[in-house]
Write a protein that holds these residues in place. Structure first.
Motif, PDB file in Angstrom:
ATOM      1  N   PRO A   6     -27.064 -25.882  -7.726  1.00  0.00           N
ATOM      2  CA  PRO A   6     -27.045 -24.407  -7.586  1.00  0.00           C
ATOM      3  C   PRO A   6     -26.138 -23.762  -8.625  1.00  0.00           C
ATOM      4  CG  PRO A   6     -26.777 -25.466  -5.450  1.00  0.00           C
ATOM      5  CD  PRO A   6     -26.746 -26.568  -6.464  1.00  0.00           C
ATOM      6  N   TYR A   7     -25.040 -24.431  -8.950  1.00  0.00           N
ATOM      7  CA  TYR A   7     -24.130 -23.903  -9.967  1.00  0.00           C
ATOM      8  C   TYR A   7     -24.847 -23.815 -11.318  1.00  0.00           C
ATOM      9  CZ  TYR A   7     -20.369 -23.683 -13.326  1.00  0.00           C
ATOM     10  OH  TYR A   7     -19.583 -23.304 -14.377  1.00  0.00           O
ATOM     11  N   LEU A   8     -25.566 -24.918 -11.662  1.00  0.00           N
ATOM     12  CA  LEU A   8     -26.242 -24.947 -12.968  1.00  0.00           C
ATOM     13  C   LEU A   8     -27.398 -23.947 -13.028  1.00  0.00           C
ATOM     14  CD1 LEU A   8     -26.285 -28.756 -13.702  1.00  0.00           C
ATOM     15  CD2 LEU A   8     -24.962 -27.008 -14.851  1.00  0.00           C
ATOM     16  N   ASN A   9     -28.104 -23.774 -11.900  1.00  0.00           N
ATOM     17  CA  ASN A   9     -29.266 -22.882 -11.895  1.00  0.00           C
ATOM     18  C   ASN A   9     -28.897 -21.452 -12.252  1.00  0.00           C
ATOM     19  OD1 ASN A   9     -30.900 -24.931 -11.224  1.00  0.00           O
ATOM     20  ND2 ASN A   9     -31.002 -24.480  -9.032  1.00  0.00           N
ATOM     21  N   ARG A  10     -27.641 -21.120 -12.032  1.00  0.00           N
ATOM     22  CA  ARG A  10     -27.173 -19.767 -12.332  1.00  0.00           C
ATOM     23  C   ARG A  10     -27.481 -19.371 -13.782  1.00  0.00           C
ATOM     24  NH1 ARG A  10     -21.168 -19.763 -11.445  1.00  0.00           N
ATOM     25  NH2 ARG A  10     -21.615 -19.916  -9.264  1.00  0.00           N
ATOM     26  N   PHE A  11     -27.503 -20.359 -14.679  1.00  0.00           N
ATOM     27  CA  PHE A  11     -27.666 -20.023 -16.090  1.00  0.00           C
ATOM     28  C   PHE A  11     -29.128 -19.901 -16.511  1.00  0.00           C
ATOM     29  CE2 PHE A  11     -23.771 -22.573 -15.704  1.00  0.00           C
ATOM     30  CZ  PHE A  11     -22.893 -21.513 -15.875  1.00  0.00           C
ATOM     31  N   ARG A  12     -30.044 -20.380 -15.673  1.00  0.00           N
ATOM     32  CA  ARG A  12     -31.444 -20.446 -16.080  1.00  0.00           C
ATOM     33  C   ARG A  12     -32.020 -19.065 -16.362  1.00  0.00           C
ATOM     34  NH1 ARG A  12     -32.168 -25.610 -17.583  1.00  0.00           N
ATOM     35  NH2 ARG A  12     -31.004 -26.904 -16.168  1.00  0.00           N
ATOM     36  N   ALA A  13     -31.456 -18.048 -15.730  1.00  0.00           N
ATOM     37  CA  ALA A  13     -32.005 -16.704 -15.890  1.00  0.00           C
ATOM     38  C   ALA A  13     -31.518 -16.004 -17.155  1.00  0.00           C
ATOM     39  CB  ALA A  13     -31.644 -15.860 -14.683  1.00  0.00           C
ATOM     40  N   THR A  14     -30.586 -16.639 -17.869  1.00  0.00           N
ATOM     41  CA  THR A  14     -30.033 -15.976 -19.055  1.00  0.00           C
ATOM     42  C   THR A  14     -31.150 -15.643 -20.043  1.00  0.00           C
ATOM     43  OG1 THR A  14     -28.091 -17.320 -18.756  1.00  0.00           O
ATOM     44  CG2 THR A  14     -28.268 -16.163 -20.843  1.00  0.00           C
ATOM     45  N   ALA A  44     -28.443 -24.611 -21.082  1.00  0.00           N
ATOM     46  CA  ALA A  44     -29.478 -24.063 -20.197  1.00  0.00           C
ATOM     47  C   ALA A  44     -29.953 -22.681 -20.645  1.00  0.00           C
ATOM     48  CB  ALA A  44     -28.933 -23.981 -18.774  1.00  0.00           C
ATOM     49  N   ALA A  45     -29.197 -22.016 -21.515  1.00  0.00           N
ATOM     50  CA  ALA A  45     -29.554 -20.658 -21.926  1.00  0.00           C
ATOM     51  C   ALA A  45     -30.464 -20.708 -23.149  1.00  0.00           C
ATOM     52  CB  ALA A  45     -28.284 -19.872 -22.252  1.00  0.00           C
ATOM     53  N   PRO A  46     -31.632 -20.066 -23.101  1.00  0.00           N
ATOM     54  CA  PRO A  46     -32.509 -20.074 -24.264  1.00  0.00           C
ATOM     55  C   PRO A  46     -31.809 -19.485 -25.480  1.00  0.00           C
ATOM     56  CG  PRO A  46     -33.574 -19.035 -22.379  1.00  0.00           C
ATOM     57  CD  PRO A  46     -32.147 -19.254 -22.001  1.00  0.00           C
ATOM     58  N   GLY A  47     -32.110 -20.035 -26.654  1.00  0.00           N
ATOM     59  CA  GLY A  47     -31.593 -19.437 -27.881  1.00  0.00           C
ATOM     60  C   GLY A  47     -30.275 -20.011 -28.365  1.00  0.00           C
ATOM     61  N   PHE A  48     -29.729 -20.975 -27.648  1.00  0.00           N
ATOM     62  CA  PHE A  48     -28.484 -21.599 -28.101  1.00  0.00           C
ATOM     63  C   PHE A  48     -28.676 -23.109 -28.204  1.00  0.00           C
ATOM     64  CE2 PHE A  48     -26.808 -17.756 -25.972  1.00  0.00           C
ATOM     65  CZ  PHE A  48     -26.110 -17.228 -27.044  1.00  0.00           C
ATOM     66  N   THR A  49     -28.109 -23.688 -29.237  1.00  0.00           N
ATOM     67  CA  THR A  49     -28.101 -25.141 -29.370  1.00  0.00           C
ATOM     68  C   THR A  49     -26.646 -25.598 -29.441  1.00  0.00           C
ATOM     69  OG1 THR A  49     -30.122 -24.965 -30.672  1.00  0.00           O
ATOM     70  CG2 THR A  49     -28.976 -27.086 -30.752  1.00  0.00           C
ATOM     71  N   PRO A  50     -26.087 -26.020 -28.310  1.00  0.00           N
ATOM     72  CA  PRO A  50     -24.702 -26.486 -28.344  1.00  0.00           C
ATOM     73  C   PRO A  50     -24.609 -27.908 -28.870  1.00  0.00           C
ATOM     74  CG  PRO A  50     -25.533 -26.568 -26.091  1.00  0.00           C
ATOM     75  CD  PRO A  50     -26.653 -26.027 -26.937  1.00  0.00           C
ATOM     76  N   VAL A  51     -23.615 -28.152 -29.699  1.00  0.00           N
ATOM     77  CA  VAL A  51     -23.382 -29.492 -30.253  1.00  0.00           C
ATOM     78  C   VAL A  51     -21.928 -29.856 -29.959  1.00  0.00           C
ATOM     79  CG1 VAL A  51     -23.345 -30.873 -32.379  1.00  0.00           C
ATOM     80  CG2 VAL A  51     -25.002 -29.004 -32.137  1.00  0.00           C
ATOM     81  N   LEU A  52     -21.740 -30.972 -29.283  1.00  0.00           N
ATOM     82  CA  LEU A  52     -20.366 -31.384 -28.963  1.00  0.00           C
ATOM     83  C   LEU A  52     -19.749 -32.106 -30.144  1.00  0.00           C
ATOM     84  CD1 LEU A  52     -20.210 -33.015 -25.422  1.00  0.00           C
ATOM     85  CD2 LEU A  52     -18.956 -31.016 -26.231  1.00  0.00           C
ATOM     86  N   VAL A  53     -18.540 -31.714 -30.494  1.00  0.00           N
ATOM     87  CA  VAL A  53     -17.796 -32.420 -31.541  1.00  0.00           C
ATOM     88  C   VAL A  53     -16.522 -32.962 -30.886  1.00  0.00           C
ATOM     89  CG1 VAL A  53     -16.638 -32.215 -33.777  1.00  0.00           C
ATOM     90  CG2 VAL A  53     -18.672 -30.822 -33.293  1.00  0.00           C
ATOM     91  N   HIS A  54     -16.385 -34.270 -30.830  1.00  0.00           N
ATOM     92  CA  HIS A  54     -15.192 -34.893 -30.231  1.00  0.00           C
ATOM     93  C   HIS A  54     -14.288 -35.330 -31.384  1.00  0.00           C
ATOM     94  CE1 HIS A  54     -12.437 -37.072 -27.855  1.00  0.00           C
ATOM     95  NE2 HIS A  54     -13.265 -37.669 -27.006  1.00  0.00           N
ATOM     96  N   THR A  55     -13.090 -34.771 -31.441  1.00  0.00           N
ATOM     97  CA  THR A  55     -12.207 -35.131 -32.562  1.00  0.00           C
ATOM     98  C   THR A  55     -11.563 -36.495 -32.351  1.00  0.00           C
ATOM     99  OG1 THR A  55     -10.255 -34.115 -31.560  1.00  0.00           O
ATOM    100  CG2 THR A  55     -11.640 -32.698 -32.959  1.00  0.00           C
TER     101      THR A  55
END
Ligand code: UD1
Length: 411
Positions: A6-14, A44-55
Protein backbone atom coordinates in the motif's frame (compact mmCIF):
# COMPACT_ATOMS: atom_id res chain seq x y z
CA UNK A 1 11.92 -9.28 1.80
CA UNK A 2 8.33 -8.08 1.33
CA UNK A 3 7.85 -4.36 1.00
CA UNK A 4 4.77 -2.53 2.20
CA UNK A 5 2.64 -2.62 -0.98
CA UNK A 6 0.00 0.00 0.00
CA UNK A 7 2.89 2.35 0.71
CA UNK A 8 4.40 1.75 -2.74
CA UNK A 9 1.05 2.03 -4.54
CA UNK A 10 0.85 5.63 -3.42
CA UNK A 11 3.32 6.56 -6.15
CA UNK A 12 1.57 4.80 -9.04
CA UNK A 13 -0.75 7.74 -9.61
CA UNK A 14 2.08 10.22 -10.13
CA UNK A 15 1.51 11.90 -13.49
CA UNK A 16 3.83 11.48 -16.45
CA UNK A 17 6.77 13.83 -16.93
CA UNK A 18 9.55 14.08 -19.44
CA UNK A 19 12.05 11.27 -18.91
CA UNK A 20 14.72 12.38 -16.49
CA UNK A 21 17.78 10.31 -15.60
CA UNK A 22 18.49 10.67 -11.91
CA UNK A 23 21.63 9.60 -10.08
CA UNK A 24 20.85 8.78 -6.45
CA UNK A 25 24.05 8.73 -4.42
CA UNK A 26 24.18 6.05 -1.74
CA UNK A 27 27.33 5.86 0.32
CA UNK A 28 27.07 5.02 3.97
CA UNK A 29 24.67 3.37 6.38
CA UNK A 30 22.44 6.36 7.23
CA UNK A 31 22.12 7.26 3.56
CA UNK A 32 20.58 3.96 2.50
CA UNK A 33 17.45 4.76 4.55
CA UNK A 34 17.21 8.18 2.88
CA UNK A 35 17.77 6.91 -0.65
CA UNK A 36 15.50 3.83 -0.56
CA UNK A 37 12.03 5.46 -0.39
CA UNK A 38 13.03 7.97 -3.04
CA UNK A 39 14.37 5.24 -5.33
CA UNK A 40 11.11 3.30 -5.06
CA UNK A 41 9.03 6.43 -5.59
CA UNK A 42 11.02 7.55 -8.65
CA UNK A 43 11.05 4.06 -10.09
CA UNK A 44 7.26 3.89 -9.86
CA UNK A 45 6.68 7.40 -11.25
CA UNK A 46 6.47 7.64 -15.05
CA UNK A 47 9.12 9.81 -16.67
CA UNK A 48 11.97 9.18 -14.26
CA UNK A 49 14.84 6.73 -14.51
CA UNK A 50 16.57 6.46 -11.15
CA UNK A 51 20.10 5.05 -11.12
CA UNK A 52 21.73 4.07 -7.84
CA UNK A 53 25.36 5.05 -7.41
CA UNK A 54 27.06 3.41 -4.40
CA UNK A 55 30.33 5.14 -3.55
CA UNK A 56 31.38 2.27 -1.27
CA UNK A 57 32.13 4.52 1.75
CA UNK A 58 30.52 1.80 3.89
CA UNK A 59 31.27 -1.66 2.55
CA UNK A 60 30.87 -4.32 5.29
CA UNK A 61 27.92 -6.69 4.80
CA UNK A 62 26.42 -5.40 8.07
CA UNK A 63 26.96 -1.76 7.16
CA UNK A 64 25.82 -1.90 3.54
CA UNK A 65 24.55 -5.08 1.79
CA UNK A 66 22.09 -5.94 4.57
CA UNK A 67 20.50 -2.50 4.19
CA UNK A 68 20.08 -2.93 0.43
CA UNK A 69 18.35 -6.26 1.06
CA UNK A 70 16.09 -4.92 3.84
CA UNK A 71 15.01 -1.87 1.88
CA UNK A 72 14.43 -3.69 -1.41
CA UNK A 73 17.13 -1.74 -3.24
CA UNK A 74 18.53 -3.28 -6.44
CA UNK A 75 22.21 -3.77 -7.23
CA UNK A 76 23.65 -0.28 -7.76
CA UNK A 77 23.96 0.85 -11.36
CA UNK A 78 27.48 1.98 -10.47
CA UNK A 79 29.68 0.93 -7.56
CA UNK A 80 32.68 3.19 -6.98
CA UNK A 81 34.33 0.96 -4.34
CA UNK A 82 36.05 3.85 -2.62
CA UNK A 83 36.19 2.37 0.92
CA UNK A 84 37.95 3.78 3.97
CA UNK A 85 40.64 6.42 4.22
CA UNK A 86 41.36 9.83 5.65
CA UNK A 87 38.72 12.49 4.96
CA UNK A 88 40.72 13.87 2.02
CA UNK A 89 41.38 10.40 0.61
CA UNK A 90 37.72 9.41 0.89
CA UNK A 91 36.33 12.71 -0.47
CA UNK A 92 38.94 12.92 -3.24
CA UNK A 93 38.51 9.25 -4.11
CA UNK A 94 34.75 9.67 -4.53
CA UNK A 95 35.22 12.82 -6.66
CA UNK A 96 37.71 11.15 -9.00
CA UNK A 97 35.61 8.01 -9.41
CA UNK A 98 32.23 9.75 -9.65
CA UNK A 99 33.37 12.36 -12.17
CA UNK A 100 34.04 9.56 -14.69
CA UNK A 101 30.60 8.05 -14.08
CA UNK A 102 28.81 11.40 -14.33
CA UNK A 103 30.60 12.26 -17.57
CA UNK A 104 29.84 8.88 -19.09
CA UNK A 105 26.23 8.53 -17.91
CA UNK A 106 25.31 12.23 -17.98
CA UNK A 107 22.35 12.33 -15.56
CA UNK A 108 19.78 15.12 -15.69
CA UNK A 109 19.91 15.42 -11.91
CA UNK A 110 22.20 14.25 -9.12
CA UNK A 111 20.50 13.69 -5.77
CA UNK A 112 22.78 13.59 -2.74
CA UNK A 113 21.49 12.90 0.77
CA UNK A 114 22.60 13.53 4.33
CA UNK A 115 26.02 14.77 5.35
CA UNK A 116 28.68 12.14 4.74
CA UNK A 117 31.92 12.70 2.81
CA UNK A 118 30.41 11.18 -0.35
CA UNK A 119 27.54 13.72 -0.21
CA UNK A 120 29.86 16.72 -0.44
CA UNK A 121 32.13 14.97 -2.97
CA UNK A 122 29.33 14.21 -5.45
CA UNK A 123 27.78 17.68 -5.02
CA UNK A 124 31.15 19.13 -5.97
CA UNK A 125 31.37 16.93 -9.08
CA UNK A 126 27.83 17.88 -10.16
CA UNK A 127 28.48 21.57 -9.59
CA UNK A 128 31.65 21.55 -11.70
CA UNK A 129 29.99 19.64 -14.55
CA UNK A 130 26.91 21.92 -14.45
CA UNK A 131 24.65 18.99 -13.69
CA UNK A 132 21.89 20.15 -11.33
CA UNK A 133 22.35 18.87 -7.79
CA UNK A 134 19.54 18.25 -5.29
CA UNK A 135 20.35 17.93 -1.59
CA UNK A 136 17.91 15.88 0.45
CA UNK A 137 18.11 16.75 4.18
CA UNK A 138 19.44 20.23 3.45
CA UNK A 139 19.78 23.07 5.94
CA UNK A 140 20.64 21.18 9.12
CA UNK A 141 23.29 22.94 11.18
CA UNK A 142 24.99 22.01 14.47
CA UNK A 143 27.15 25.18 14.24
CA UNK A 144 30.04 22.98 15.33
CA UNK A 145 32.71 23.12 12.64
CA UNK A 146 34.82 20.49 14.38
CA UNK A 147 32.25 17.94 13.12
CA UNK A 148 33.24 16.61 9.69
CA UNK A 149 29.54 16.31 8.87
CA UNK A 150 28.94 20.04 9.49
CA UNK A 151 31.55 20.92 6.87
CA UNK A 152 29.93 18.47 4.46
CA UNK A 153 26.53 20.10 5.08
CA UNK A 154 27.86 23.61 4.42
CA UNK A 155 29.71 22.63 1.24
CA UNK A 156 26.78 20.64 -0.12
CA UNK A 157 24.16 23.30 0.55
CA UNK A 158 26.16 26.08 -1.02
CA UNK A 159 26.55 23.99 -4.19
CA UNK A 160 23.08 22.48 -4.45
CA UNK A 161 20.56 23.85 -6.95
CA UNK A 162 17.59 22.44 -5.08
CA UNK A 163 17.48 22.09 -1.30
CA UNK A 164 14.96 19.67 0.16
CA UNK A 165 14.56 20.38 3.87
CA UNK A 166 13.01 18.38 6.72
CA UNK A 167 11.87 21.18 9.06
CA UNK A 168 11.36 24.97 9.34
CA UNK A 169 14.66 25.51 11.22
CA UNK A 170 16.48 24.14 8.17
CA UNK A 171 14.69 26.63 5.88
CA UNK A 172 15.65 29.45 8.24
CA UNK A 173 19.30 28.38 8.29
CA UNK A 174 19.49 28.36 4.50
CA UNK A 175 17.75 31.71 4.09
CA UNK A 176 20.09 33.24 6.69
CA UNK A 177 23.03 31.97 4.63
CA UNK A 178 21.70 33.73 1.54
CA UNK A 179 20.23 30.76 -0.34
CA UNK A 180 17.37 32.03 -2.56
CA UNK A 181 13.94 30.89 -1.35
CA UNK A 182 13.14 29.49 -4.80
CA UNK A 183 15.74 26.79 -4.39
CA UNK A 184 14.27 25.53 -1.10
CA UNK A 185 11.38 23.06 -0.83
CA UNK A 186 10.33 21.70 2.52
CA UNK A 187 9.55 18.04 1.94
CA UNK A 188 9.68 16.56 5.45
CA UNK A 189 11.72 13.72 6.87
CA UNK A 190 12.49 10.89 4.45
CA UNK A 191 13.88 8.55 7.17
CA UNK A 192 10.36 7.92 8.34
CA UNK A 193 9.30 6.83 4.85
CA UNK A 194 11.80 4.00 5.17
CA UNK A 195 10.21 2.99 8.45
CA UNK A 196 6.76 2.90 6.83
CA UNK A 197 8.15 1.09 3.78
CA UNK A 198 9.12 -1.93 5.89
CA UNK A 199 6.90 -1.46 8.95
CA UNK A 200 5.24 -4.90 8.60
CA UNK A 201 8.66 -6.62 8.69
CA UNK A 202 9.76 -4.48 11.65
CA UNK A 203 6.61 -5.39 13.55
CA UNK A 204 7.04 -9.09 12.73
CA UNK A 205 10.64 -9.21 14.01
CA UNK A 206 11.37 -9.75 17.71
CA UNK A 207 15.04 -8.98 18.23
CA UNK A 208 14.56 -8.11 21.91
CA UNK A 209 12.99 -11.54 22.49
CA UNK A 210 15.93 -13.24 20.77
CA UNK A 211 18.22 -11.48 23.24
CA UNK A 212 16.07 -12.60 26.16
CA UNK A 213 14.71 -9.11 26.80
CA UNK A 214 11.14 -7.96 27.30
CA UNK A 215 9.87 -5.08 25.20
CA UNK A 216 9.96 -1.81 27.12
CA UNK A 217 12.57 -3.07 29.59
CA UNK A 218 15.88 -2.15 27.96
CA UNK A 219 17.84 0.67 26.34
CA UNK A 220 19.51 0.73 22.89
CA UNK A 221 22.96 2.33 22.63
CA UNK A 222 24.77 3.52 19.49
CA UNK A 223 27.93 5.63 19.38
CA UNK A 224 30.20 6.38 16.47
CA UNK A 225 30.97 10.13 16.28
CA UNK A 226 34.71 10.82 16.14
CA UNK A 227 34.32 13.35 19.00
CA UNK A 228 33.03 10.53 21.22
CA UNK A 229 34.88 7.43 20.12
CA UNK A 230 38.23 8.60 18.71
CA UNK A 231 39.20 10.57 21.83
CA UNK A 232 40.40 8.12 24.55
CA UNK A 233 39.53 10.52 27.39
CA UNK A 234 35.94 10.91 26.16
CA UNK A 235 35.62 7.19 25.47
CA UNK A 236 36.52 6.32 29.05
CA UNK A 237 33.89 8.77 30.37
CA UNK A 238 31.31 7.15 28.12
CA UNK A 239 32.24 3.61 29.13
CA UNK A 240 32.05 4.56 32.82
CA UNK A 241 28.61 6.10 32.23
CA UNK A 242 27.31 3.04 30.35
CA UNK A 243 28.55 0.67 33.08
CA UNK A 244 26.66 2.75 35.63
CA UNK A 245 23.54 3.03 33.40
CA UNK A 246 23.45 -0.74 32.88
CA UNK A 247 22.65 -1.13 36.60
CA UNK A 248 19.40 0.83 36.06
CA UNK A 249 18.46 -0.31 32.54
CA UNK A 250 19.77 -3.37 30.64
CA UNK A 251 21.57 -2.07 27.54
CA UNK A 252 21.98 -3.49 24.02
CA UNK A 253 24.83 -1.89 22.08
CA UNK A 254 25.19 -2.62 18.33
CA UNK A 255 28.80 -1.51 17.83
CA UNK A 256 29.82 0.54 14.75
CA UNK A 257 33.20 -0.54 13.20
CA UNK A 258 34.81 2.81 14.15
CA UNK A 259 33.73 2.32 17.77
CA UNK A 260 34.74 -1.34 17.83
CA UNK A 261 38.32 -0.32 17.06
CA UNK A 262 38.41 2.20 19.92
CA UNK A 263 36.76 -0.13 22.44
CA UNK A 264 38.95 -3.12 21.60
CA UNK A 265 42.15 -1.03 21.69
CA UNK A 266 41.51 -0.10 25.34
CA UNK A 267 39.88 -3.44 26.32
CA UNK A 268 36.69 -1.49 27.05
CA UNK A 269 34.62 -4.07 25.16
CA UNK A 270 35.34 -6.73 27.78
CA UNK A 271 34.68 -4.24 30.58
CA UNK A 272 31.25 -3.40 29.14
CA UNK A 273 30.47 -7.10 28.57
CA UNK A 274 31.47 -7.97 32.17
CA UNK A 275 29.09 -5.25 33.39
CA UNK A 276 26.29 -6.96 31.44
CA UNK A 277 26.00 -4.64 28.43
CA UNK A 278 25.03 -6.78 25.41
CA UNK A 279 27.54 -5.88 22.68
CA UNK A 280 26.33 -7.01 19.26
CA UNK A 281 27.42 -6.50 15.64
CA UNK A 282 25.83 -3.58 13.72
CA UNK A 283 22.29 -4.72 12.86
CA UNK A 284 20.48 -4.55 9.52
CA UNK A 285 17.73 -1.93 9.33
CA UNK A 286 14.68 -4.09 10.07
CA UNK A 287 16.35 -5.81 13.03
CA UNK A 288 17.69 -2.53 14.39
CA UNK A 289 14.30 -0.82 14.18
CA UNK A 290 12.68 -3.84 15.83
CA UNK A 291 15.07 -3.29 18.74
CA UNK A 292 14.38 0.47 18.84
CA UNK A 293 10.58 0.12 18.74
CA UNK A 294 10.75 -2.10 21.84
CA UNK A 295 13.19 0.10 23.77
CA UNK A 296 12.40 2.14 26.86
CA UNK A 297 14.99 4.69 25.71
CA UNK A 298 17.76 5.21 23.16
CA UNK A 299 21.23 6.47 24.12
CA UNK A 300 23.03 7.69 21.03
CA UNK A 301 25.10 10.20 19.11
CA UNK A 302 23.43 9.38 15.78
CA UNK A 303 21.39 11.94 13.84
CA UNK A 304 18.94 9.43 12.41
CA UNK A 305 18.08 7.86 15.75
CA UNK A 306 17.20 11.28 17.20
CA UNK A 307 14.60 11.52 14.42
CA UNK A 308 13.28 7.97 14.53
CA UNK A 309 12.73 8.06 18.30
CA UNK A 310 10.85 11.35 17.97
CA UNK A 311 8.58 9.71 15.37
CA UNK A 312 8.05 6.68 17.61
CA UNK A 313 7.64 8.67 20.86
CA UNK A 314 10.60 6.92 22.53
CA UNK A 315 12.85 9.01 24.81
CA UNK A 316 16.23 9.72 23.20
CA UNK A 317 19.29 10.76 25.22
CA UNK A 318 21.86 12.24 22.86
CA UNK A 319 25.47 12.17 24.06
CA UNK A 320 26.55 15.34 22.27
CA UNK A 321 27.02 19.01 23.08
CA UNK A 322 24.83 20.10 20.19
CA UNK A 323 22.46 18.79 17.58
CA UNK A 324 21.78 19.79 13.99
CA UNK A 325 18.24 18.51 14.61
CA UNK A 326 16.89 20.92 17.27
CA UNK A 327 13.32 20.15 16.23
CA UNK A 328 13.72 16.71 17.87
CA UNK A 329 14.16 18.59 21.17
CA UNK A 330 11.57 21.35 20.72
CA UNK A 331 8.92 19.07 19.19
CA UNK A 332 10.11 15.57 20.01
CA UNK A 333 11.59 13.23 22.59
CA UNK A 334 15.27 14.18 22.39
CA UNK A 335 17.52 15.58 25.17
CA UNK A 336 21.20 16.46 25.01
CA UNK A 337 23.09 14.75 27.83
CA UNK A 338 26.67 14.29 29.03
CA UNK A 339 28.22 11.09 30.41
CA UNK A 340 27.85 12.64 33.87
CA UNK A 341 24.12 13.42 33.52
CA UNK A 342 23.20 10.21 31.69
CA UNK A 343 21.99 8.25 34.72
CA UNK A 344 19.78 11.08 35.96
CA UNK A 345 18.31 11.54 32.48
CA UNK A 346 17.61 7.81 32.15
CA UNK A 347 15.69 7.98 35.42
CA UNK A 348 13.76 10.96 34.16
CA UNK A 349 13.01 9.27 30.83
CA UNK A 350 11.76 6.11 32.52
CA UNK A 351 9.54 7.84 35.04
CA UNK A 352 8.52 11.12 33.38
CA UNK A 353 5.68 11.85 30.93
CA UNK A 354 6.33 11.15 27.26
CA UNK A 355 5.73 13.84 24.65
CA UNK A 356 3.54 12.61 21.81
CA UNK A 357 4.24 15.45 19.37
CA UNK A 358 5.89 14.98 16.01
CA UNK A 359 7.17 17.71 13.67
CA UNK A 360 5.03 18.66 10.69
CA UNK A 361 5.59 16.61 7.50
CA UNK A 362 7.28 13.78 9.40
CA UNK A 363 4.59 11.49 8.10
CA UNK A 364 6.09 8.84 5.80
CA UNK A 365 5.02 10.80 2.68
CA UNK A 366 8.23 12.71 2.00
CA UNK A 367 9.34 10.67 -1.04
CA UNK A 368 6.07 11.50 -2.82
CA UNK A 369 6.63 15.23 -2.15
CA UNK A 370 10.20 14.95 -3.49
CA UNK A 371 9.02 13.32 -6.72
CA UNK A 372 6.34 15.97 -7.17
CA UNK A 373 8.87 18.79 -6.60
CA UNK A 374 11.33 17.23 -9.03
CA UNK A 375 8.61 16.77 -11.65
CA UNK A 376 7.69 20.45 -11.35
CA UNK A 377 11.26 21.63 -11.50
CA UNK A 378 12.09 19.30 -14.42
CA UNK A 379 9.15 20.69 -16.38
CA UNK A 380 10.48 24.22 -15.85
CA UNK A 381 13.97 23.15 -16.89
CA UNK A 382 12.71 21.77 -20.24
CA UNK A 383 10.80 24.91 -21.23
CA UNK A 384 12.29 27.68 -23.37
CA UNK A 385 14.09 30.11 -21.05
CA UNK A 386 11.43 32.88 -21.30
CA UNK A 387 8.54 30.56 -20.47
CA UNK A 388 10.54 28.77 -17.81
CA UNK A 389 11.28 32.12 -16.23
CA UNK A 390 7.59 32.99 -16.05
CA UNK A 391 6.62 29.63 -14.63
CA UNK A 392 9.51 29.51 -12.24
CA UNK A 393 8.76 33.02 -11.04
CA UNK A 394 5.24 31.88 -10.22
CA UNK A 395 6.24 29.16 -7.81
CA UNK A 396 9.96 29.11 -7.38
CA UNK A 397 11.01 32.61 -6.43
CA UNK A 398 12.14 33.63 -9.91
CA UNK A 399 15.06 31.31 -10.33
CA UNK A 400 15.83 29.60 -13.63
CA UNK A 401 17.88 26.52 -14.16
CA UNK A 402 18.03 24.15 -17.08
CA UNK A 403 18.60 20.48 -16.48
CA UNK A 404 20.93 18.17 -18.39
CA UNK A 405 24.04 20.29 -18.24
CA UNK A 406 22.70 22.99 -20.56
CA UNK A 407 23.49 26.58 -19.82
CA UNK A 408 21.51 28.21 -17.07
CA UNK A 409 21.26 31.50 -15.29
CA UNK A 410 20.15 32.56 -11.89
CA UNK A 411 18.26 35.74 -11.22
C1 UD1 B 1 30.18 8.06 8.51
C2 UD1 B 1 29.76 9.51 8.30
C3 UD1 B 1 28.78 9.95 9.36
C4 UD1 B 1 27.63 8.95 9.49
C5 UD1 B 1 28.23 7.57 9.74
C6 UD1 B 1 27.18 6.49 9.92
C7 UD1 B 1 31.46 11.01 7.29
C8 UD1 B 1 32.43 12.07 7.57
N1 UD1 B 1 30.92 10.42 8.37
O1 UD1 B 1 30.92 8.00 9.71
O2 UD1 B 1 28.25 11.21 8.99
O3 UD1 B 1 26.77 9.32 10.54
O4 UD1 B 1 29.06 7.24 8.63
O5 UD1 B 1 27.74 5.24 10.11
O6 UD1 B 1 31.17 10.74 6.14
N2 UD1 B 1 34.37 0.95 8.58
C9 UD1 B 1 34.27 -0.42 8.47
N3 UD1 B 1 33.30 -0.94 7.71
C10 UD1 B 1 32.42 -0.17 7.04
C11 UD1 B 1 32.53 1.23 7.15
C12 UD1 B 1 33.52 1.77 7.92
O7 UD1 B 1 35.05 -1.16 9.06
O8 UD1 B 1 31.54 -0.68 6.35
C13 UD1 B 1 35.44 1.52 9.41
C14 UD1 B 1 36.59 1.98 8.57
O9 UD1 B 1 37.76 1.54 9.17
C15 UD1 B 1 36.53 3.49 8.65
C16 UD1 B 1 35.77 3.75 9.93
O10 UD1 B 1 34.91 2.61 10.11
O11 UD1 B 1 37.80 4.09 8.69
C17 UD1 B 1 34.95 4.98 9.84
O12 UD1 B 1 34.20 4.99 8.65
P1 UD1 B 1 33.89 6.37 7.90
O13 UD1 B 1 33.12 6.11 6.66
O14 UD1 B 1 35.13 7.16 7.80
O15 UD1 B 1 33.03 7.18 8.91
P2 UD1 B 1 31.90 6.78 9.94
O16 UD1 B 1 32.43 6.91 11.31
O17 UD1 B 1 31.24 5.51 9.58
Amino acid sequence: MTLNQPYLNRFRATSAAMAQRIHLIAAARPNFMKVAPLWHALEAAPGFTPVLVHTGQHYDVNMSDAFFADLGLPEPGFHLGVGSGSHAEQTGGVMIAYEKVALEDRPDWIIVVGDVNSTAACAMVGGKLSIPVVHLEAGLRSRDRTMPEELNRLVTDVLADVLWTPSPDADENLLAEGIPAGRISRVGNIMLDSFELVRPAIEAADVAGELGLERGSYGVVTLHRPSNVDDPAQLVRLVDALVEAQRRLPLVFPVHPRTAKGLAGALFDSRLARAGVRLVEPLPYVRFMSLVTGAAAAITDSGGIQEETTYLGIPCLTLRENTERPVTISEGTNRLVTPETLLLEIERALTGPRPVRCPELWDGKTAARCVEDLRRRSAVAKLPVAEAGELAARYAGGERRRAGGESYRRS
